[in-house]
Design an enzyme around this catalytic site. Structure first.
Site, PDB file in Angstrom:
ATOM      1  N   LYS A 110     -22.015   6.750   8.268  1.00  0.00           N
ATOM      2  CA  LYS A 110     -23.137   7.288   9.040  1.00  0.00           C
ATOM      3  C   LYS A 110     -22.672   8.222  10.163  1.00  0.00           C
ATOM      4  CE  LYS A 110     -26.620   3.916   7.813  1.00  0.00           C
ATOM      5  NZ  LYS A 110     -25.868   2.977   6.920  1.00  0.00           N
TER       6      LYS A 110
HETATM    7  C1  LIG Z   1     -26.182   2.719   5.578  1.00  0.00           C
HETATM    8  C2  LIG Z   1     -25.080   2.273   4.684  1.00  0.00           C
HETATM    9  C3  LIG Z   1     -25.208   2.341   3.275  1.00  0.00           C
HETATM   10  C4  LIG Z   1     -26.471   2.800   2.571  1.00  0.00           C
HETATM   11  O1  LIG Z   1     -26.743   4.165   2.770  1.00  0.00           O
HETATM   12  P1  LIG Z   1     -28.208   4.745   2.512  1.00  0.00           P
HETATM   13  O2  LIG Z   1     -28.150   6.162   2.938  1.00  0.00           O
HETATM   14  O3  LIG Z   1     -29.127   3.910   3.375  1.00  0.00           O
HETATM   15  O4  LIG Z   1     -28.515   4.572   1.063  1.00  0.00           O
HETATM   16  C5  LIG Z   1     -24.107   1.966   2.505  1.00  0.00           C
HETATM   17  N1  LIG Z   1     -22.966   1.509   3.079  1.00  0.00           N
HETATM   18  C6  LIG Z   1     -22.817   1.415   4.414  1.00  0.00           C
HETATM   19  C7  LIG Z   1     -21.540   0.887   4.978  1.00  0.00           C
HETATM   20  C8  LIG Z   1     -23.860   1.795   5.278  1.00  0.00           C
HETATM   21  O5  LIG Z   1     -23.702   1.695   6.612  1.00  0.00           O
END
Ligand SMILES: *Cc1c(COP(=O)(O)O)cnc(C)c1O
Length: 465
Positions: A110
């Site tokens: 993220k």
């Molecule tokens: C947020 C997250 C996801 C999922 O991503 P999306 O964009 O919500 O599908 C997968 N793995 C980790 C470690 C995350 O923080």
């Protein structure tokens, strides 16, 4: 480039307006009016570009209201916080390529989007002379990435609610040890859902929202999707150069459909076939797998797994895909989502299912399979997967074919999810330098009752006006 809503209820707006709007005012999600296509000549030129150079080229296709020199400054500022020179390096383990997306300040993917979004917010607020108070609820990962995205920035305060003593110790420390004066950690005596309900209620209090210039950083913001498109294209260049094969698959651990939707955008701007399939990997919360394999999109109960960032039942970015699946028919999209909000389910006929299955393959990976994948992958490749990435690797092994290279997106560093890793291999993962000494750092956090008025009063006292 202008942006429209999946529900057709707004007139086209610029990128900067789309970033500030977040959710479209008609309840839909914002999308570019047209999807640009990258021709083979341009692709050739991009071949040897760095991550930042590629980001600049791709952003320019979608952002036409920020001058290129300014955009390049935002890009270099955003990725200077990454600890790896390639930002998102690619490693090969066995016959699988892993794209490591966890070299940002909070060790999860993220950061790639939220570092950029924080800088874009700061740029726009500076230009308009305004201020913003960001409010969000987190179950762990998004909160720290959002905090790191805006810490120390002028014109922005951020208030992140997390469930008191219900996030992992590392996640808690990653948030509360950020003591910049513009960062406010609020531990709510309740669950994540309590926190989310409070944030929702506060955003629905329109006079309060307007008075305090509230802003959101959730995964429906178009700038977050755009930032994630870059590493798909970057990976494609690396893998095609290494293998000589120019059609590849991606496996994506999925929760809110944000990351994989960025892959869908990449697949559409690249020449046909460059990205063959997107493998949609889910944990035991299998809503999206049922959608891909059976055309059944119906909510059920959330179960807790060792990949908590994917413990989600309603995929907030799904509407964007639906809009394209319906050939950009906003009326049909709006009707479906109105129906969905009443019934909690949507069904797709065989005709649509064929299209869906050209875009995606999918597997729902069980808890046992997740831990087993961490263990086996470690034994065979001496490489530790975090539980989210393990879900992606397991689904890739099940869904791809031998002649097609597959890239698994590694969405978090294993040290962030030490308990699951310990369960799988019998010892905890090594801590990377970013996590050393976290417990000894100064921290700041306010513990509050799970009550809308209490949180509003706190925000009112600390907001930028
Ligand atoms: C947020 C997250 C996801 C999922 O991503 P999306 O964009 O919500 O599908 C997968 N793995 C980790 C470690 C995350 O923080």
């Amino acid at each position: 480039m202008h942006y429209i809503s999946t529900r057709g209820g707004i007139s086209p707006i610029s990128f900067k307006d789309a970033v500030m709007m977040g959710l479209a005012t008609d309840g839909g999600l914002l999308l570019p009016e047209v999807l640009p296509e990258v021709d083979p000549g341009t692709l050739n030129r991009w071949q040897s570009y760095s991550f930042q150079q590629l980001a600049s080229e791709i952003y320019r296709l979608f952002i036409t209201d920020i001058p290129v020199d300014q955009l390049d400054k935002l890009i270099s500022r955003s990725y200077a916080s990454f600890s790896h020179p390639e930002i998102t390096p690619l490693v090969k383990k066995g016959d699988i390529f892993i794209m490591e997306l966890f070299h940002g300040p909070t060790l999860a993917f993220k950061d790639v989007a939220l570092q950029f979004l924080g800088n874009v917010f700061a740029y726009i607020l500076q230009e308009t002379g305004s201020k913003m108070n960001i409010i969000g609820a987190t179950s762990g990962d998004t909160g720290s990435a959002a905090i790191y995205g805006v810490r120390g920035k002028e014109r922005i305060n951020i208030f992140i609610l997390h469930p008191y003593k219900r996030v992992s110790p590392i996640q808690e420390l990653q948030m509360t040890t950020v003591i910049d004066p513009n960062v406010f950690n609020l531990a709510i005596k309740g669950t994540f859902d309590d926190g989310q309900a409070i944030v929702k209620a506060i955003f629905n209090d329109i006079p309060f929202k307007n008075k305090y210039h509230l802003g959101a950083v959730n995964s429906i913001n178009w700038a977050r999707i755009l930032a994630q498109v870059v590493y798909y294209v970057y990976a494609w260049f690396k893998v095609t150069a290494e293998t000589g094969v120019d059609s590849i698959d991606f496996s994506v651990p999925t929760g809110n459909f944000g990351d994989i939707f960025a892959g869908y955008i990449a697949r559409n701007i690249l020449p046909p076939g460059a990205i063959r399939k997107l493998i949609l990997a889910t944990n035991e919360n299998n809503l999206l797998t049922r959608f891909v394999t059976r055309g059944d999109y119906s909510i059920s109960k959330v179960v807790a797994t060792s990949s908590p960032s994917m413990d989600i039942q309603v995929a907030s970015n799904f509407e964007r895909y639906l809009y394209y699946l319906y050939d950009c028919d906003a009326v049909r999209t709006r009707k479906d989502f109105e129906r969905f909000s009443q019934t909690g389910k949507l069904r797709f006929d065989d005709n649509l299912l064929r299209t869906i299955q050209q875009d995606f393959a999918s597997k729902s990976v069980t808890e046992a399979e997740t831990l087993d994948t961490i263990r086996t992958f470690y034994q065979e490749n001496d490489y530790l997967l975090d539980p989210h990435t393990a879900v992606g690797v397991n689904a890739a092994q099940a869904c791809t074919s031998a002649d097609v290279p597959v890239v698994c997106l590694a969405t978090a560093h294993p040290a962030k999810f030490g308990a699951a890793v310990t369960k799988a291999i019998g010892r905890p993962p090594e801590l990377p330098p970013e996590l050393h000494g976290l417990a000894d750092k100064k921290s700041r956090c306010e513990v509050l009752d799970p009550d809308v008025r209490t949180v509003q009063n706190y925000i009112a006292r600390h907001a930028l006006l």
